[in-house]
Design a protein around this motif. Sequence first.
Motif, PDB file in Angstrom:
ATOM      1  N   LEU A  54       0.838  -1.199   0.000  1.00 26.98           N
ATOM      2  CA  LEU A  54       0.000   0.000   0.000  1.00 26.98           C
ATOM      3  C   LEU A  54       0.872   1.249   0.000  1.00 26.98           C
ATOM      4  O   LEU A  54       2.030   1.218   0.423  1.00 26.98           O
ATOM      5  N   ALA A  55       0.285   2.351  -0.456  1.00 27.65           N
ATOM      6  CA  ALA A  55       1.012   3.618  -0.496  1.00 27.65           C
ATOM      7  C   ALA A  55       0.062   4.775  -0.215  1.00 27.65           C
ATOM      8  O   ALA A  55      -1.150   4.658  -0.408  1.00 27.65           O
ATOM      9  N   PHE A  56       0.638   5.879   0.236  1.00 25.72           N
ATOM     10  CA  PHE A  56      -0.100   7.129   0.373  1.00 25.72           C
ATOM     11  C   PHE A  56      -0.022   7.878  -0.953  1.00 25.72           C
ATOM     12  O   PHE A  56       1.051   7.956  -1.554  1.00 25.72           O
ATOM     13  N   VAL A  57      -1.127   8.446  -1.392  1.00 22.99           N
ATOM     14  CA  VAL A  57      -1.127   9.339  -2.552  1.00 22.99           C
ATOM     15  C   VAL A  57      -1.884  10.606  -2.184  1.00 22.99           C
ATOM     16  O   VAL A  57      -2.813  10.565  -1.373  1.00 22.99           O
ATOM     17  N   VAL A  58      -1.463  11.708  -2.757  1.00 24.52           N
ATOM     18  CA  VAL A  58      -2.157  12.974  -2.521  1.00 24.52           C
ATOM     19  C   VAL A  58      -3.431  12.977  -3.361  1.00 24.52           C
ATOM     20  O   VAL A  58      -3.385  12.808  -4.580  1.00 24.52           O
ATOM     21  N   ARG A  59      -4.546  13.170  -2.687  1.00 23.88           N
ATOM     22  CA  ARG A  59      -5.846  13.243  -3.356  1.00 23.88           C
ATOM     23  C   ARG A  59      -6.271  14.689  -3.590  1.00 23.88           C
ATOM     24  O   ARG A  59      -6.949  15.000  -4.566  1.00 23.88           O
ATOM     25  N   HIS A  60      -5.864  15.552  -2.683  1.00 18.91           N
ATOM     26  CA  HIS A  60      -6.229  16.971  -2.761  1.00 18.91           C
ATOM     27  C   HIS A  60      -5.173  17.781  -2.018  1.00 18.91           C
ATOM     28  O   HIS A  60      -4.698  17.360  -0.964  1.00 18.91           O
ATOM     29  N   ALA A  61      -4.803  18.920  -2.562  1.00 17.85           N
ATOM     30  CA  ALA A  61      -3.880  19.829  -1.879  1.00 17.85           C
ATOM     31  C   ALA A  61      -4.272  21.267  -2.210  1.00 17.85           C
ATOM     32  O   ALA A  61      -4.497  21.607  -3.373  1.00 17.85           O
ATOM     33  N   ALA A  62      -4.376  22.093  -1.180  1.00 20.96           N
ATOM     34  CA  ALA A  62      -4.674  23.517  -1.355  1.00 20.96           C
ATOM     35  C   ALA A  62      -3.681  24.310  -0.518  1.00 20.96           C
ATOM     36  O   ALA A  62      -3.563  24.081   0.689  1.00 20.96           O
ATOM     37  N   ILE A  63      -2.962  25.214  -1.160  1.00 20.91           N
ATOM     38  CA  ILE A  63      -1.934  26.001  -0.479  1.00 20.91           C
ATOM     39  C   ILE A  63      -2.373  27.461  -0.409  1.00 20.91           C
ATOM     40  O   ILE A  63      -2.855  28.021  -1.392  1.00 20.91           O
ATOM     41  N   ASP A  64      -2.175  28.038   0.763  1.00 21.78           N
ATOM     42  CA  ASP A  64      -2.418  29.462   0.970  1.00 21.78           C
ATOM     43  C   ASP A  64      -1.061  30.099   1.259  1.00 21.78           C
ATOM     44  O   ASP A  64      -0.461  29.826   2.297  1.00 21.78           O
ATOM     45  N   TYR A  65      -0.566  30.909   0.313  1.00 21.55           N
ATOM     46  CA  TYR A  65       0.729  31.585   0.474  1.00 21.55           C
ATOM     47  C   TYR A  65       0.490  32.945   1.122  1.00 21.55           C
ATOM     48  O   TYR A  65      -0.350  33.712   0.677  1.00 21.55           O
ATOM     49  N   ARG A  66       1.242  33.255   2.201  1.00 20.09           N
ATOM     50  CA  ARG A  66       1.049  34.524   2.900  1.00 20.09           C
ATOM     51  C   ARG A  66       2.271  35.437   2.853  1.00 20.09           C
ATOM     52  O   ARG A  66       2.135  36.649   2.841  1.00 20.09           O
ATOM     53  N   ALA A  67       3.459  34.867   2.877  1.00 20.53           N
ATOM     54  CA  ALA A  67       4.696  35.655   2.829  1.00 20.53           C
ATOM     55  C   ALA A  67       5.767  34.778   2.201  1.00 20.53           C
ATOM     56  O   ALA A  67       5.758  33.561   2.391  1.00 20.53           O
ATOM     57  N   PRO A  68       6.677  35.367   1.458  1.00 18.86           N
ATOM     58  CA  PRO A  68       7.668  34.543   0.768  1.00 18.86           C
ATOM     59  C   PRO A  68       8.738  33.976   1.699  1.00 18.86           C
ATOM     60  O   PRO A  68       9.128  34.603   2.675  1.00 18.86           O
ATOM     61  N   LEU A  69       9.167  32.776   1.362  1.00 23.36           N
ATOM     62  CA  LEU A  69      10.378  32.206   1.941  1.00 23.36           C
ATOM     63  C   LEU A  69      11.488  32.490   0.944  1.00 23.36           C
ATOM     64  O   LEU A  69      11.267  32.477  -0.266  1.00 23.36           O
ATOM     65  N   ARG A  70      12.686  32.733   1.467  1.00 22.28           N
ATOM     66  CA  ARG A  70      13.800  33.120   0.595  1.00 22.28           C
ATOM     67  C   ARG A  70      15.033  32.262   0.854  1.00 22.28           C
ATOM     68  O   ARG A  70      15.118  31.553   1.856  1.00 22.28           O
ATOM     69  N   LEU A  71      15.954  32.370  -0.081  1.00 23.21           N
ATOM     70  CA  LEU A  71      17.219  31.656   0.005  1.00 23.21           C
ATOM     71  C   LEU A  71      17.839  31.819   1.380  1.00 23.21           C
ATOM     72  O   LEU A  71      17.915  32.927   1.910  1.00 23.21           O
ATOM     73  N   ASP A  72      18.254  30.732   1.990  1.00 21.36           N
ATOM     74  CA  ASP A  72      18.931  30.645   3.284  1.00 21.36           C
ATOM     75  C   ASP A  72      18.007  30.778   4.495  1.00 21.36           C
ATOM     76  O   ASP A  72      18.462  30.654   5.623  1.00 21.36           O
ATOM     77  N   ASP A  73      16.712  31.022   4.278  1.00 26.74           N
ATOM     78  CA  ASP A  73      15.780  31.020   5.405  1.00 26.74           C
ATOM     79  C   ASP A  73      15.723  29.621   6.014  1.00 26.74           C
ATOM     80  O   ASP A  73      15.980  28.625   5.340  1.00 26.74           O
ATOM     81  N   ILE A  74      15.353  29.563   7.270  1.00 29.03           N
ATOM     82  CA  ILE A  74      14.998  28.303   7.919  1.00 29.03           C
ATOM     83  C   ILE A  74      13.483  28.317   8.034  1.00 29.03           C
ATOM     84  O   ILE A  74      12.894  29.263   8.562  1.00 29.03           O
ATOM     85  N   VAL A  75      12.860  27.255   7.518  1.00 28.99           N
ATOM     86  CA  VAL A  75      11.405  27.139   7.586  1.00 28.99           C
ATOM     87  C   VAL A  75      11.058  26.002   8.535  1.00 28.99           C
ATOM     88  O   VAL A  75      11.643  24.934   8.480  1.00 28.99           O
ATOM     89  N   ARG A  76      10.131  26.273   9.432  1.00 27.26           N
ATOM     90  CA  ARG A  76       9.604  25.243  10.326  1.00 27.26           C
ATOM     91  C   ARG A  76       8.233  24.829   9.787  1.00 27.26           C
ATOM     92  O   ARG A  76       7.357  25.670   9.587  1.00 27.26           O
ATOM     93  N   ILE A  77       8.090  23.533   9.565  1.00 25.45           N
ATOM     94  CA  ILE A  77       6.812  23.011   9.085  1.00 25.45           C
ATOM     95  C   ILE A  77       6.165  22.233  10.219  1.00 25.45           C
ATOM     96  O   ILE A  77       6.755  21.304  10.771  1.00 25.45           O
TER      97      ILE A  77
END
Length: 139
Positions: A54-77
């Motif tokens: 068995l495997a996971f597959v993406v059925r639906h994805a919706a992204i809301d972008y609020r501010a840009p991430l840039r080169l060398d930033d650290i992003v916490r998810i």
Amino acid sequence: MVEHNIDFRIYYEDTDAGGVVYHARYLALAERARTEAIRAQGQAASDLLADYGLAFVVRHAAIDYRAPLRLDDIVRITTRLTDLGAASCRLMQDFHRVDGNGGLGCGSLDVRLACVRAQDGRAARFPPRWRDLLRELVA
């Protein structure tokens, strides 16, 4: 509420010509975060395939972008499982730029995953061991 946090650095390969994270890279970073959230519960996503076909597959994805991430930033998810069905689940993933001021919210992803048989792509129920694992993540 159960949630998983992981930090990633933004590299050149993640950005466009202007040094801003390319919109599709959010999906790749979110995939890594989901994989690590499952691994933190004691299983690898590859185990679902190896043990059950068995495997996971993406059925639906919706992204809301609020501010840009840039080169060398650290992003916490931050990943939270918000709903668990017999053969699918829904997760919310938030992207925050890590800085000395507590972080800036840069975006969020609402993603629905389906469990499918790798052989033919048909929906399949989560095996009991995996339902238990995922149930522990439900917020």
